[in-house]
Scaffold this motif. Structure first.
Motif, PDB file in Angstrom:
ATOM      1  N   MET A   1       0.830  -1.192   0.000  1.00 40.19           N
ATOM      2  CA  MET A   1       0.000   0.000   0.000  1.00 40.19           C
ATOM      3  C   MET A   1       0.865   1.242   0.000  1.00 40.19           C
ATOM      4  SD  MET A   1      -3.027  -0.498   2.751  1.00 40.19           S
ATOM      5  CE  MET A   1      -3.900   0.864   2.001  1.00 40.19           C
ATOM      6  N   GLY A   2       0.471   2.241  -0.817  1.00 41.70           N
ATOM      7  CA  GLY A   2       1.185   3.507  -0.756  1.00 41.70           C
ATOM      8  C   GLY A   2       1.453   4.111  -2.111  1.00 41.70           C
ATOM      9  N   GLU A   3       2.717   4.463  -2.348  1.00 40.06           N
ATOM     10  CA  GLU A   3       3.051   5.275  -3.511  1.00 40.06           C
ATOM     11  C   GLU A   3       3.201   4.451  -4.795  1.00 40.06           C
ATOM     12  OE1 GLU A   3       6.891   4.464  -1.150  1.00 40.06           O
ATOM     13  OE2 GLU A   3       4.813   4.971  -0.709  1.00 40.06           O
ATOM     14  N   ALA A   4       2.505   4.885  -5.852  1.00 40.47           N
ATOM     15  CA  ALA A   4       2.730   4.393  -7.215  1.00 40.47           C
ATOM     16  C   ALA A   4       3.148   5.603  -8.028  1.00 40.47           C
ATOM     17  CB  ALA A   4       1.470   3.759  -7.789  1.00 40.47           C
TER      18      ALA A   4
ATOM     19  N   ILE B   1       8.714   2.824 -13.729  1.00 44.39           N
ATOM     20  CA  ILE B   1       7.715   2.776 -12.669  1.00 44.39           C
ATOM     21  C   ILE B   1       8.390   2.425 -11.352  1.00 44.39           C
ATOM     22  CG2 ILE B   1       5.776   1.438 -11.773  1.00 44.39           C
ATOM     23  CD1 ILE B   1       4.545   1.479 -14.440  1.00 44.39           C
ATOM     24  N   GLY B   2       8.018   3.171 -10.303  1.00 41.85           N
ATOM     25  CA  GLY B   2       8.613   2.942  -8.999  1.00 41.85           C
ATOM     26  C   GLY B   2       7.579   3.027  -7.900  1.00 41.85           C
ATOM     27  N   GLY B   3       8.091   3.179  -6.693  1.00 42.63           N
ATOM     28  CA  GLY B   3       7.228   3.170  -5.514  1.00 42.63           C
ATOM     29  C   GLY B   3       7.326   1.814  -4.852  1.00 42.63           C
ATOM     30  N   ALA B   4       7.579   1.829  -3.556  1.00 41.44           N
ATOM     31  CA  ALA B   4       7.788   0.582  -2.817  1.00 41.44           C
ATOM     32  C   ALA B   4       6.632  -0.411  -2.946  1.00 41.44           C
ATOM     33  CB  ALA B   4       8.058   0.903  -1.343  1.00 41.44           C
ATOM     34  N   PRO B   5       5.353   0.022  -2.874  1.00 37.56           N
ATOM     35  CA  PRO B   5       4.262  -0.952  -2.946  1.00 37.56           C
ATOM     36  C   PRO B   5       4.252  -1.740  -4.251  1.00 37.56           C
ATOM     37  CG  PRO B   5       3.473   1.133  -2.099  1.00 37.56           C
ATOM     38  CD  PRO B   5       4.855   1.377  -2.606  1.00 37.56           C
TER      39      PRO B   5
ATOM     40  N   VAL C   1      -1.427  -4.204  -5.720  1.00 35.10           N
ATOM     41  CA  VAL C   1      -0.926  -2.872  -5.414  1.00 35.10           C
ATOM     42  C   VAL C   1      -2.109  -1.980  -5.059  1.00 35.10           C
ATOM     43  CG1 VAL C   1       0.427  -0.903  -6.215  1.00 35.10           C
ATOM     44  CG2 VAL C   1       0.851  -3.174  -7.171  1.00 35.10           C
ATOM     45  N   VAL C   2      -2.044  -1.303  -3.931  1.00 32.72           N
ATOM     46  CA  VAL C   2      -3.071  -0.330  -3.547  1.00 32.72           C
ATOM     47  C   VAL C   2      -2.453   1.056  -3.582  1.00 32.72           C
ATOM     48  CG1 VAL C   2      -4.611   0.470  -1.717  1.00 32.72           C
ATOM     49  CG2 VAL C   2      -4.321  -1.988  -2.114  1.00 32.72           C
ATOM     50  N   SER C   3      -3.016   1.926  -4.434  1.00 34.11           N
ATOM     51  CA  SER C   3      -2.475   3.275  -4.561  1.00 34.11           C
ATOM     52  C   SER C   3      -3.501   4.158  -5.264  1.00 34.11           C
ATOM     53  CB  SER C   3      -1.147   3.248  -5.329  1.00 34.11           C
ATOM     54  OG  SER C   3      -0.508   4.514  -5.251  1.00 34.11           O
TER      55      SER C   3
END
Length: 285
Positions: free
Chosen positions: A1-4, A15-19, A35-37
């Motif tokens: 959950m978090g940043e996309a 494409i990045g973001g830990a989630p 992925v939740v974003s």
């Protein structure tokens, strides 16, 4: 959950973001992930959704009236990324919906960080999601500390450590957290034992770059040296470590076995540019 979001690297955008990184690598180990974003109603947002679809990655990503997130990434001579993270973007405003609550009720493991909690909207959504998860001893709630550009405070970190049962932190973050929490003058391992006990954690994962990594569990510690590889960049390496470790635990592997696989996975990711390379079958099988 978090940043996309898009990592805008010297050679182009990825494409990045830990989630997304975490969910992508979990899916490579054969486990269902999501992925939740949130993204904006713009070309960058559409490209993210198309990219996830092309990778076969499941997602719950709302479109919101904010621009899709971007991060300017500069790689230094040692291959270490430096980030400039744009503010007030889509992933700061992840809405909590009935369909997201339904996902939470069927979730056995979740990974969330501190960066995605810099805005109250996404912070509240993450906490409501955790509330809606099955509240049993088998649920894995992973807090992956990611201290970026001052987008954190003691209250967010403290609440997240209370909510999780697995804490993932690196050596630099541990030094910062220790100063904030008032015990700076002891060695890293002692700091880990304090956090493990104070927050009643199942596990604490400490990564120390080239100096190896540790997994602390009540009464035990696992250490693995960092393999020597030719580094392309380190973007997403930590997320792949977490994904491989959690996937292994969910599949019934021991902490030591999960730790070995996590180290092998993150070392491979370091040899490729970007955060989402295809892992070889020798790792995922």
């Amino acid at each position: 959950m978090g940043e996309a979001l898009w990592d805008v690297l010297p050679e182009g955008k990825k494409i990045g973001g830990a989630p997304a990184n975490f969910a992508y690598h979990v899916s490579q180990f054969g486990l269902p992930s999501c992925v939740v974003s949130a993204v904006g109603d713009d070309l960058l947002g559409k490209e993210i959704l198309e990219n996830f679809t092309s990778k076969g990655l499941k997602f719950h990503i709302d479109t919101v009236p904010y621009p899709t997130g971007t991060v300017q990434v500069e790689i230094d001579q040692a291959g270490i990324p430096q980030y400039e993270i744009k503010e007030n973007v889509a992933w700061d405003n992840i809405p909590y919906t009935a369909s997201l609550e339904n996902i939470a009720s069927r979730t056995g493991a979740v990974c969330f960080g501190s960066l995605a909690q810099r805005n109250v909207v996404s912070r509240n959504t993450i906490n409501r999601f955790l509330d809606a998860m099955p509240q049993d001893e088998n649920s894995l709630v992973v807090f992956d500390v990611n201290l970026r550009q001052g987008f954190y405070n003691k209250e967010i970190l403290c609440n997240s450590m209370k909510r999780c049962n697995i804490l993932k932190i690196n050596d630099e973050e541990l030094v910062t957290v220790s100063r904030m929490f008032g015990y700076p003058g002891i060695d890293l391992q002692d700091k880990c034992w304090i956090l493990l006990g104070k927050y009643n954690l199942k596990m604490l994962i400490l990564t120390c770059g080239i100096n190896g990594s540790y997994v602390f569990t009540p009464g035990n510690v696992s250490f693995q040296p960092t393999p020597k590889v030719e580094v392309a960049d380190t973007v997403g390496a930590g997320d792949s470590f977490t994904a491989a470790f959690i996937s292994s635990i969910l599949r019934g592997k021991s902490v030591a076995e999960a730790h070995r696989l996590a180290v092998e996975t993150s070392a491979f990711v370091c040899t490729r540019q970007g955060a989402m390379p295809i892992l070889p079958a020798s790792i995922t099988e």
